[in-house]
Design a protein around this motif. Structure first.
Motif, PDB file in Angstrom:
ATOM      1  N   GLY A  65       0.793  -1.224   0.000  1.00  0.00           N
ATOM      2  CA  GLY A  65       0.000   0.000   0.000  1.00  0.00           C
ATOM      3  C   GLY A  65       0.823   1.272   0.000  1.00  0.00           C
ATOM      4  O   GLY A  65       1.511   1.596  -0.965  1.00  0.00           O
ATOM      5  N   LEU A  66       0.740   2.004   1.093  1.00  0.00           N
ATOM      6  CA  LEU A  66       1.412   3.294   1.213  1.00  0.00           C
ATOM      7  C   LEU A  66       2.931   3.142   1.171  1.00  0.00           C
ATOM      8  O   LEU A  66       3.621   3.985   0.596  1.00  0.00           O
ATOM      9  CB  LEU A  66       0.979   3.986   2.509  1.00  0.00           C
ATOM     10  CG  LEU A  66       1.588   5.347   2.779  1.00  0.00           C
ATOM     11  CD1 LEU A  66       1.164   6.337   1.711  1.00  0.00           C
ATOM     12  CD2 LEU A  66       1.194   5.845   4.157  1.00  0.00           C
ATOM     13  N   ARG A  67       3.447   2.085   1.737  1.00  0.00           N
ATOM     14  CA  ARG A  67       4.892   1.869   1.725  1.00  0.00           C
ATOM     15  C   ARG A  67       5.423   1.659   0.308  1.00  0.00           C
ATOM     16  O   ARG A  67       6.504   2.123  -0.025  1.00  0.00           O
ATOM     17  CB  ARG A  67       5.252   0.660   2.586  1.00  0.00           C
ATOM     18  CG  ARG A  67       5.116   0.919   4.049  1.00  0.00           C
ATOM     19  CD  ARG A  67       5.528  -0.287   4.832  1.00  0.00           C
ATOM     20  NE  ARG A  67       5.521   0.001   6.245  1.00  0.00           N
ATOM     21  CZ  ARG A  67       5.965  -0.819   7.155  1.00  0.00           C
ATOM     22  NH1 ARG A  67       6.443  -2.004   6.796  1.00  0.00           N
ATOM     23  NH2 ARG A  67       5.935  -0.488   8.425  1.00  0.00           N
ATOM     24  N   MET A  69       4.101   2.989  -2.373  1.00  0.00           N
ATOM     25  CA  MET A  69       4.077   4.316  -2.987  1.00  0.00           C
ATOM     26  C   MET A  69       5.242   5.170  -2.490  1.00  0.00           C
ATOM     27  O   MET A  69       5.872   5.894  -3.276  1.00  0.00           O
ATOM     28  CB  MET A  69       2.747   5.013  -2.704  1.00  0.00           C
ATOM     29  CG  MET A  69       2.594   6.299  -3.445  1.00  0.00           C
ATOM     30  SD  MET A  69       2.642   6.086  -5.218  1.00  0.00           S
ATOM     31  CE  MET A  69       0.929   6.092  -5.560  1.00  0.00           C
ATOM     32  N   LEU A  70       5.562   5.089  -1.206  1.00  0.00           N
ATOM     33  CA  LEU A  70       6.713   5.823  -0.678  1.00  0.00           C
ATOM     34  C   LEU A  70       8.014   5.359  -1.315  1.00  0.00           C
ATOM     35  O   LEU A  70       8.886   6.170  -1.638  1.00  0.00           O
ATOM     36  CB  LEU A  70       6.796   5.660   0.842  1.00  0.00           C
ATOM     37  CG  LEU A  70       5.799   6.456   1.664  1.00  0.00           C
ATOM     38  CD1 LEU A  70       5.905   6.060   3.124  1.00  0.00           C
ATOM     39  CD2 LEU A  70       6.024   7.935   1.498  1.00  0.00           C
TER      40      LEU A  70
END
Length: 128
Positions: A65-67, A69-70
């Motif tokens: 998920g967000l990781r 994208m980071l």
């Protein structure tokens, strides 16, 4: 495993700044280091990193998920931060920022900005 793709590096140098290949190679190193530092920070497992300038890719596990994208934006973000610290973009016209064959007063800042934009577009394209 770390692999270096010479063809991707040469194409990246041609896209980013043919007059300043040493700055383009430095931008590629900054991009790769930004990705490696972010993977260490996010505690991901690196399977493979292919360094090909703006066309770099990586296979990382334990990120979701967000990781993910980071991790995707970490390389271009590192280039953008170096570009802002180097300064000089404010005094360069838009035509000089876009044209990779132009002579620049502050090449480190402009080359890193170009590399960040191209790398971000290609990374997001690979992500989706």
């Amino acid at each position: 495993m770390l692999s270096i793709d010479i063809v991707g590096l040469v194409i990246s140098v041609c896209l980013v700044g043919i007059r300043y290949p040493h700055y383009a190679f430095a931008a590629a190193v900054i991009n790769a280091m930004g990705q490696i530092i972010m993977v260490i920070f996010l505690a991901g497992n690196v399977e493979k990193i292919v360094t090909a300038g703006a066309f770099s890719s990586a296979a990382v596990t334990n990120l979701g998920g967000l990781r993910t994208m980071l991790f995707t934006i970490s390389g271009p973000l590192a280039n953008f931060i170096i570009s802002k610290f180097a300064g000089g973009i404010e005094f360069v016209s838009t035509n000089h920022i876009v044209n990779p064959t132009v002579m620049l007063k502050h090449p480190l800042a402009v080359i890193n900005l170009r590399f960040a934009v191209i790398s971000l577009v290609l990374s997001l394209f690979q992500l989706f």
